[in-house]
Design a protein around this motif. Structure first.
Motif: not given
Length: 181
Positions: A125-141, A150-162
């Motif tokens: 469940a690690i998928v492409r969310v940007h041309r240069t990035r993959l994100a682990n959807l299981d860790r997204v809160s 566009d969108f911004e993902l917030t992870f369960d540890n508080g970090q964000t990724l566009g």
């Protein structure tokens, strides 16, 4: 046997009918039939041996793959690092390298392409969310969708990724888990 087969096929095979000739012809036919049968038996037994040789080779491979499906190995320079996919927050492209960002804050720079990494990590469940990035959807809160698409993902540890609007369908299922703005 030869005379009978040729007669059935519409041909003739003439030999002088005597006990010695019949025994001679029978012996030739029996030896030929025995050689043909032995050849077919050898071919079939070799085929079965090949099948048996392949089966044990594939059997031990399955148990070895089971532990490796829970962990992935990253080659960081001369050392190898074992990482649990659930510990990966995101993966970013950095030229000819891939940067793994883990939940505990560590980063690993690995030589490779994002496309190859994407196909390797898709099963986790690690998928492409940007041309240069993959994100682990299981860790997204949480997910915040912007008016631009566009969108911004917030992870369960508080970090964000566009993320880019082009890859919005990959996180559309997370729409119910939006983070407070």
């Amino acid at each position: 046997m030869r005379k009978l087969l040729l007669w059935l096929a519409g041909g003739t095979y003439d030999f002088h009918f005597s006990l010695a000739t019949v025994l001679y012809e029978f012996r030739k036919d029996a030896v030929t039939a025995l050689l043909l049968g032995a050849t077919l038996w050898l071919i079939e037994s070799r085929r079965e041996l090949r099948k048996a040789a392949r089966a044990p080779a594939s059997m031990p491979a399955a148990p070895q793959e089971q532990p490796s499906s829970d962990l992935i190995w990253l080659r960081d320079g001369t050392s190898r690092i074992r990482v649990a996919p659930r510990d990966i927050l995101w993966v970013a492209s950095a030229g000819n390298y891939i940067e793994y960002i883990l939940a505990n804050g560590t980063q690993h720079l690995i030589r490779g392409t994002l496309a190859a990494t994407e196909s390797e990590l898709a099963r986790f469940a690690i998928v492409r969310v940007h041309r240069t990035r993959l994100a682990n959807l299981d860790r997204v809160s949480g997910v915040e969708f912007k008016p631009s698409g566009d969108f911004e993902l917030t992870f369960d540890n508080g970090q964000t990724l566009g993320g880019s609007r082009r890859y919005r369908p990959a996180v559309a299922a997370l729409g119910g888990r939006t983070a407070p703005v």
